[in-house]
Design a protein around this motif. Structure first.
Motif, PDB file in Angstrom:
ATOM      1  N   VAL A 107      -3.351   2.208  12.161  1.00  0.00           N
ATOM      2  CA  VAL A 107      -2.196   2.102  11.273  1.00  0.00           C
ATOM      3  C   VAL A 107      -1.028   2.887  11.876  1.00  0.00           C
ATOM      4  O   VAL A 107      -1.198   3.654  12.819  1.00  0.00           O
ATOM      5  N   GLY A 108       0.153   2.669  11.310  1.00  0.00           N
ATOM      6  CA  GLY A 108       1.353   3.310  11.825  1.00  0.00           C
ATOM      7  C   GLY A 108       1.478   4.764  11.418  1.00  0.00           C
ATOM      8  O   GLY A 108       0.760   5.273  10.553  1.00  0.00           O
ATOM      9  N   ARG A 109       2.455   5.427  12.033  1.00  0.00           N
ATOM     10  CA  ARG A 109       2.680   6.841  11.774  1.00  0.00           C
ATOM     11  C   ARG A 109       3.087   7.102  10.323  1.00  0.00           C
ATOM     12  O   ARG A 109       2.677   8.093   9.720  1.00  0.00           O
ATOM     13  N   THR A 110       3.859   6.167   9.758  1.00  0.00           N
ATOM     14  CA  THR A 110       4.314   6.366   8.372  1.00  0.00           C
ATOM     15  C   THR A 110       3.137   6.417   7.411  1.00  0.00           C
ATOM     16  O   THR A 110       3.080   7.258   6.507  1.00  0.00           O
ATOM     17  N   ASP A 111       2.191   5.506   7.597  1.00  0.00           N
ATOM     18  CA  ASP A 111       1.008   5.489   6.739  1.00  0.00           C
ATOM     19  C   ASP A 111       0.218   6.790   6.871  1.00  0.00           C
ATOM     20  O   ASP A 111      -0.286   7.333   5.875  1.00  0.00           O
ATOM     21  N   LEU A 112       0.108   7.287   8.092  1.00  0.00           N
ATOM     22  CA  LEU A 112      -0.643   8.529   8.306  1.00  0.00           C
ATOM     23  C   LEU A 112       0.055   9.716   7.651  1.00  0.00           C
ATOM     24  O   LEU A 112      -0.604  10.598   7.081  1.00  0.00           O
ATOM     25  N   VAL A 113       1.385   9.735   7.710  1.00  0.00           N
ATOM     26  CA  VAL A 113       2.128  10.828   7.073  1.00  0.00           C
ATOM     27  C   VAL A 113       1.922  10.800   5.560  1.00  0.00           C
ATOM     28  O   VAL A 113       1.679  11.832   4.923  1.00  0.00           O
ATOM     29  N   ILE A 114       2.001   9.594   4.947  1.00  0.00           N
ATOM     30  CA  ILE A 114       1.813   9.486   3.495  1.00  0.00           C
ATOM     31  C   ILE A 114       0.398   9.895   3.112  1.00  0.00           C
ATOM     32  O   ILE A 114       0.183  10.618   2.126  1.00  0.00           O
ATOM     33  N   LEU A 115      -0.588   9.462   3.906  1.00  0.00           N
ATOM     34  CA  LEU A 115      -1.977   9.858   3.642  1.00  0.00           C
ATOM     35  C   LEU A 115      -2.134  11.373   3.735  1.00  0.00           C
ATOM     36  O   LEU A 115      -2.843  11.990   2.936  1.00  0.00           O
ATOM     37  N   GLY A 116      -1.469  11.980   4.722  1.00  0.00           N
ATOM     38  CA  GLY A 116      -1.549  13.430   4.866  1.00  0.00           C
ATOM     39  C   GLY A 116      -0.951  14.154   3.672  1.00  0.00           C
ATOM     40  O   GLY A 116      -1.500  15.161   3.198  1.00  0.00           O
ATOM     41  N   VAL A 117       0.179  13.640   3.162  1.00  0.00           N
ATOM     42  CA  VAL A 117       0.804  14.255   1.985  1.00  0.00           C
ATOM     43  C   VAL A 117      -0.103  14.121   0.770  1.00  0.00           C
ATOM     44  O   VAL A 117      -0.286  15.070  -0.008  1.00  0.00           O
ATOM     45  N   LEU A 118      -0.699  12.937   0.592  1.00  0.00           N
ATOM     46  CA  LEU A 118      -1.620  12.727  -0.527  1.00  0.00           C
ATOM     47  C   LEU A 118      -2.830  13.658  -0.421  1.00  0.00           C
ATOM     48  O   LEU A 118      -3.286  14.232  -1.417  1.00  0.00           O
ATOM     49  N   ALA A 119      -3.350  13.800   0.802  1.00  0.00           N
ATOM     50  CA  ALA A 119      -4.511  14.679   1.000  1.00  0.00           C
ATOM     51  C   ALA A 119      -4.162  16.133   0.696  1.00  0.00           C
ATOM     52  O   ALA A 119      -4.939  16.847   0.037  1.00  0.00           O
ATOM     53  N   GLY A 120      -2.988  16.580   1.160  1.00  0.00           N
ATOM     54  CA  GLY A 120      -2.578  17.953   0.875  1.00  0.00           C
ATOM     55  C   GLY A 120      -2.406  18.203  -0.616  1.00  0.00           C
ATOM     56  O   GLY A 120      -2.820  19.248  -1.139  1.00  0.00           O
TER      57      GLY A 120
ATOM     58  N   ALA B   3       0.835  -1.208   0.000  1.00  0.00           N
ATOM     59  CA  ALA B   3       0.000   0.000   0.000  1.00  0.00           C
ATOM     60  C   ALA B   3       0.867   1.254   0.000  1.00  0.00           C
ATOM     61  O   ALA B   3       0.586   2.219  -0.706  1.00  0.00           O
ATOM     62  N   ARG B   4       1.948   1.230   0.794  1.00  0.00           N
ATOM     63  CA  ARG B   4       2.837   2.395   0.836  1.00  0.00           C
ATOM     64  C   ARG B   4       3.522   2.620  -0.510  1.00  0.00           C
ATOM     65  O   ARG B   4       3.652   3.754  -0.976  1.00  0.00           O
ATOM     66  N   LEU B   5       3.990   1.513  -1.127  1.00  0.00           N
ATOM     67  CA  LEU B   5       4.640   1.636  -2.434  1.00  0.00           C
ATOM     68  C   LEU B   5       3.666   2.173  -3.481  1.00  0.00           C
ATOM     69  O   LEU B   5       4.017   3.022  -4.308  1.00  0.00           O
ATOM     70  N   ALA B   6       2.414   1.673  -3.445  1.00  0.00           N
ATOM     71  CA  ALA B   6       1.408   2.141  -4.410  1.00  0.00           C
ATOM     72  C   ALA B   6       1.103   3.615  -4.200  1.00  0.00           C
ATOM     73  O   ALA B   6       0.986   4.392  -5.160  1.00  0.00           O
ATOM     74  N   ALA B   7       0.977   4.015  -2.935  1.00  0.00           N
ATOM     75  CA  ALA B   7       0.705   5.422  -2.653  1.00  0.00           C
ATOM     76  C   ALA B   7       1.876   6.296  -3.071  1.00  0.00           C
ATOM     77  O   ALA B   7       1.703   7.383  -3.638  1.00  0.00           O
ATOM     78  N   ALA B   8       3.109   5.824  -2.796  1.00  0.00           N
ATOM     79  CA  ALA B   8       4.283   6.601  -3.200  1.00  0.00           C
ATOM     80  C   ALA B   8       4.366   6.718  -4.718  1.00  0.00           C
ATOM     81  O   ALA B   8       4.706   7.786  -5.253  1.00  0.00           O
ATOM     82  N   ALA B   9       4.031   5.625  -5.418  1.00  0.00           N
ATOM     83  CA  ALA B   9       4.028   5.675  -6.887  1.00  0.00           C
ATOM     84  C   ALA B   9       2.996   6.667  -7.386  1.00  0.00           C
ATOM     85  O   ALA B   9       3.246   7.436  -8.330  1.00  0.00           O
ATOM     86  N   GLY B  10       1.809   6.660  -6.763  1.00  0.00           N
ATOM     87  CA  GLY B  10       0.769   7.614  -7.159  1.00  0.00           C
ATOM     88  C   GLY B  10       1.209   9.045  -6.933  1.00  0.00           C
ATOM     89  O   GLY B  10       0.961   9.929  -7.764  1.00  0.00           O
ATOM     90  N   LEU B  11       1.891   9.294  -5.810  1.00  0.00           N
ATOM     91  CA  LEU B  11       2.374  10.640  -5.520  1.00  0.00           C
ATOM     92  C   LEU B  11       3.441  11.066  -6.521  1.00  0.00           C
ATOM     93  O   LEU B  11       3.479  12.215  -6.970  1.00  0.00           O
TER      94      LEU B  11
END
Length: 550
Positions: free
Chosen positions: A260-273, A10-18
């Motif tokens: 979920v962990g802090r890393t996931d929340l940070v990535i979600l926050g970046v995607l949301a911003g 999920a993190r890799l997919a989100a990072a790829a999307g970003l």
């Protein structure tokens, strides 16, 4: 696949999307910092008589414009098309090749182009070769705006705003405030509905932009038109949003089912911003006098709205009915601080937005954009009063022991803010007040006012509101603001202070309620414009406006 592997994927997919999003933003076409183009000049000049037919007609706009397929036409005196081939666009200059062997008489030029903020701009004027004749009619209706499409665009934007708060609220509360003993299924369903609404709104906005720009009906979507939209900043911003939604969905799923962990929340926050930035990048803020400031401020405004209202939905729908007194005693004070911060950001960003988009106190009162801002301010003040009451309940601990009063206050907040969202959806489709300076001829060269008679309300636009050639547009509406068909138009301008008697303004009806004309004003001063609109065989009324010409 184990839970650890799923989260890594999920993190890799989100990072790829970003990453795709960043690349798309870097490669997206640049948008000039201006809005709502106006026609500064033309060659041949409007209403003039030239001895021989020109080889081309040149339109010069106040800013860079983009083409709308087959919406720039030159109509010969016999009603046939006099333009030859595709017009060329170079910044704000449009060159239209025409038949140099055309006959004598009056020619009609109609245009519809796209301004920097993705809104269409249309108009028409005439010139004559040899001697004037009866003006021809453009049967293509290039200046017609479809009311169904305009309303559908507003509905799509409303659904996008609603979806945003429905996904942000559950995600935020589930991540940081949700009691472990309570089921997450209800908030999870709400978040997926919100994500679906944002995706649906984004796709609908892309599709509706095609008929919105070309002046067609809701189903007039062509491959060329869609390609034009997708190749613009507007299209790029919406495609980026879809990519961000897809990337966020990978991380949203585990969040909705458990912590979920802090890393996931940070990535979600970046995607949301990043996703929040796509709204201003596709609208007025990207074309404001200070685009960087406007885009950031608008994103903050939107984010504050989503946090505040999304949190209210979670409180009213899930926490207050399900959480016990001990849990509410811990949750509500934290939420109260969050809400105060969100509302403060919302208010501060709104003030900055208003200063940029409205520009003058007169424009706040006398333009449709400014009037919508005032309505929004009034509703917002009412919401703040209700919110202050519910915050008082939280501070006095009444909400934890007796949640019914605060629940009623929250539902009242949501009911009023639902109307605020509707006003916002209309606001983003309305010409910014900075582009429409009412009752003042500004340096940007634009005059706009609305005058009323016993039969109708008339919106008057004139540009550039300076000595020399000017374009004028009249829009007739009923007193309850519905388009009103006009059978016959008449207009004159006069400058009594300089001894200039009434000059007839030649008018061309573009739609049932819209007419345009060109007039040369030889001197500066406060010109008296008189317009008579006949709505039936026997009903007519005359209105007067004072137009300052510099």
């Amino acid at each position: 696949m184990t839970a650890v592997h799923r989260r890594r994927f999920a993190r890799l997919a989100a990072a790829a999307g970003l990453l795709v999003t960043v690349l798309a933003l870097l490669l997206a076409p640049a948008s000039p910092a201006s809005a709502h183009a106006v026609l500064n000049s033309s060659s041949p000049a409007a209403s003039t008589v030239v001895p021989t037919a020109p080889a081309e007609v040149v339109l010069t706009f106040s800013e860079t414009v983009r083409k709308v397929p087959d919406r720039i036409r030159v109509i010969a005196p016999d009603g046939s098309r006099a333009d030859r081939g595709e017009p060329t666009f170079t910044g704000g200059v449009v060159n239209i090749p025409v038949d140099a062997a055309g006959g004598n008489g009056t020619y009609l030029v109609t245009y519809r182009v796209i301004s920097a903020d993705s809104h269409p701009v249309s108009g028409a004027f005439t010139y004559s070769v040899g001697a004037p004749s009866e003006p021809p009619v453009d049967t293509g209706d290039s200046g017609r705006a479809n009311a169904v499409v305009g309303n559908a665009v507003k509905v799509a934007k409303y659904l996008g705003y609603a979806g945003l708060l429905l996904v942000v609220g559950p995600a935020l509360v589930l991540a940081l405030l949700w009691p472990r003993r309570l089921s997450r299924s209800g908030p999870a369903r709400l978040a997926w509905v919100g994500l679906g609404l944002v995706a649906l709104s984004t796709v609908a906005a892309i599709l509706l932009q095609v008929p919105y720009t070309n002046g067609g009906g809701p189903f007039d979507i062509t491959a060329d038109g869609l390609s034009l939209v997708l190749g613009s900043t507007f299209g790029a911003a919406h495609l980026v949003r879809l990519g961000l939604l897809a990337a966020a969905a990978f991380l949203l799923r585990p969040l909705l089912t458990g912590p979920v962990g802090r890393t996931d929340l940070v990535i979600l926050g970046v995607l949301a911003g990043a996703a929040l930035l796509t709204w201003p990048l596709a609208g007025h803020p990207a074309a404001s006098p200070a685009p960087a400031v406007s885009v950031v401020v608008d994103a903050v405004h939107l984010g504050g709205m989503a946090v505040w209202l999304g949190g209210l939905v979670m409180l009213a729908g899930f926490l207050l009915p399900r959480a016990d007194e001990r849990e509410l005693g811990a949750i509500l004070p934290i939420w109260s601080r969050w809400a105060a911060l969100a509302v403060s950001a919302l208010l501060l960003a709104g003030i900055v937005q208003a200063l940029i988009e409205v520009a003058t106190p007169a424009a706040l009162v006398n333009t449709p954009y400014g009037q919508l801002v005032l309505v929004k301010i009034g509703l917002f003040a009412l919401v703040i009063a209700v919110a202050a009451y519910s915050r008082q309940l939280v501070r006095t601990r009444v909400a934890a022991s007796r949640p019914a009063p605060v629940r009623r206050a929250i539902w009242a907040e949501l009911a009023i803010t639902a109307i605020v969202l509707g006003v916002s959806a209309s606001l983003v489709q309305t010409t910014p007040a900075r582009s429409v300076s009412t009752d003042v001829a500004t340096d940007s060269g634009y005059f706009n006012t609305t005058v009323n008679s016993s039969l109708y309300s008339l919106q008057i636009e004139m540009s550039p509101a300076k000595r020399g050639n000017n374009s004028v547009h009249f829009y007739a509406y009923t007193l309850d603001n519905q388009p009103l068909p006009v059978v016959e138009w008449r207009a004159t301008v006069a400058l009594p202070s300089a001894g200039i008697e009434a000059i007839q303004v030649p008018l061309l009806p573009l739609t049932d309620n819209h007419a345009t004309g060109e007039i040369s004003l030889p001197a500066a001063g406060d010109w008296e414009l008189r317009v008579t609109a006949r709505t039936t065989e026997i009903d007519q009324a005359t209105v007067t406006a004072t137009v300052p010409i510099r």
